[in-house]
Design an enzyme around this catalytic site. Sequence first.
Site, PDB file in Angstrom:
ATOM      1  N   GLN A  17       0.725  -1.264  -0.124  1.00  0.00           N
ATOM      2  CA  GLN A  17      -0.016  -0.149   0.031  1.00  0.00           C
ATOM      3  C   GLN A  17       0.972   1.256   0.122  1.00  0.00           C
ATOM      4  O   GLN A  17       0.377   2.130  -0.701  1.00  0.00           O
ATOM      5  CB  GLN A  17      -1.011  -0.132   1.121  1.00  0.00           C
ATOM      6  N   GLU A 139       1.080  -0.815   8.645  1.00  0.00           N
ATOM      7  CA  GLU A 139       0.272   0.023   8.985  1.00  0.00           C
ATOM      8  C   GLU A 139       0.003   0.578  10.584  1.00  0.00           C
ATOM      9  O   GLU A 139       0.260   1.406  11.110  1.00  0.00           O
ATOM     10  CB  GLU A 139      -1.150  -0.076   8.501  1.00  0.00           C
ATOM     11  N   ASP A 168       0.479   3.848   6.147  1.00  0.00           N
ATOM     12  CA  ASP A 168       0.809   3.559   4.732  1.00  0.00           C
ATOM     13  C   ASP A 168       0.350   4.470   3.736  1.00  0.00           C
ATOM     14  O   ASP A 168       1.321   4.992   3.108  1.00  0.00           O
ATOM     15  CB  ASP A 168      -0.133   1.984   4.499  1.00  0.00           C
ATOM     16  N   GLY A 247      -8.699  21.116  19.220  1.00  0.00           N
ATOM     17  CA  GLY A 247      -8.469  22.550  19.041  1.00  0.00           C
ATOM     18  C   GLY A 247      -8.980  23.524  19.911  1.00  0.00           C
ATOM     19  O   GLY A 247      -9.726  23.044  21.131  1.00  0.00           O
ATOM     20  N   GLY A 248      -9.104  24.710  19.579  1.00  0.00           N
ATOM     21  CA  GLY A 248      -9.765  25.544  20.510  1.00  0.00           C
ATOM     22  C   GLY A 248     -11.272  25.727  20.448  1.00  0.00           C
ATOM     23  O   GLY A 248     -11.859  26.355  21.280  1.00  0.00           O
TER      24      GLY A 248
END
Length: 415
Positions: A17, A139, A168, A247-248
Amino acid sequence: MSKALDGVRILDFTHVQSGPTCTQLLAWFGADVVKVERAGAGDITREQLRDIPDVDSLYFTMLNHNKRSVTIDTKNPEGKQVLEALIQKCDVLVENFAPGALDRMGFTWERIQELNPRMIVASVKGFGPGPYEDCKVYENVAQCAGGAASTTGFDDGPPVVTGAQIGDSGTGLHLALGIVTALYQRTHTGRGQRVLAAMQDGVLNLCRVKLRDQQRLERTGVMKEYPQYPNGEFGEAVPRAGNASGGGQPGWILKCKGWETDPNAYIYFITQAPVWAKICNVIGKEEWATDPDYATPAARLPHLKDIFAEIERWTMTKTKFEAMQILNKYDIPCGPILSMKEIAEEPSLRKTGTIVEVDHPTRGKYLTVGNPIKLSDSPTEVTRSPLLGEHTDEVMAELGYSPEQISALRTAGAI
């Protein structure tokens, strides 16, 4: 219309892959990708996870579009000469063998440079230089070693790998950028160079926000946007954050109408600060817009669990698509949890070429992922994957071999 990589020839020594992801992307942009395979067997994924007996698997076909296949016995002296001729004619050699395999074949960096000083040799490896550089990686190993698994899942459960193939396919995308960059630099220097994309490095690059949070945690001992705040405990390392946005702007996955029977009847909902008043109005909690305990992002952080529970009471009265339609009117960030079945049947993805139907001579028609990167002056046409050795004679003729020589090489088992 010409393609972005017209005139670039890739010698594709990749399998499974990570490498094929890279070379397929280059082929989509117009490079001539010549895939070298073992006679009689080929890429191992041709037979892995087959759904139709004695037909190339979807695993193979979906990673090898727009390529040509040749079969060469590289252990045969005459086969090795064919490979040397290919190296002299190609711009890039891409490989994802186990560490040292190319050297053992007799094609060290120095030997390749002798044959073609302009050759770019691009490699996917599990790890970069260091204590694990000789280890074989797949993977999920890459996801674990790159920091993804330790930060994925819920805090009261084990580490979890993601269904996205960030080890991969993610590394293959990184390698493709490295190859194009090296090709550009070659226009100035005239020289080839080595390009390395380590799977651990690629996964870490995609997990950079977690490395950011590790440093924040070491300085403050707490991260208020994580669901562990304010009642949970933080250890020395970044914890698993469930479905928090990272995040924020706090976000979470919420149930929608039909969740009892549909495992994907959910929506991702983000309580973005600029539209907080609109959120309050939509869910019928108008008083929260001015309540000191809810009016500001900082004030809301200790109450996120209760806030999402209240929003979920509203989303459970709507299908995920109904909720999307309402929320989008007010610019409230959200997204449906789409199943692979829903994605496969989505007309807009067919129209943009993100999902493509391809016809194969032995498999028939099947769906595949198209080029995710769209160029206005280099449109992508997805063509089927090659049959094993389908283009051997064609490529040999391009190298200058006569029909008689090709026949002799085949008799000798070199091709």
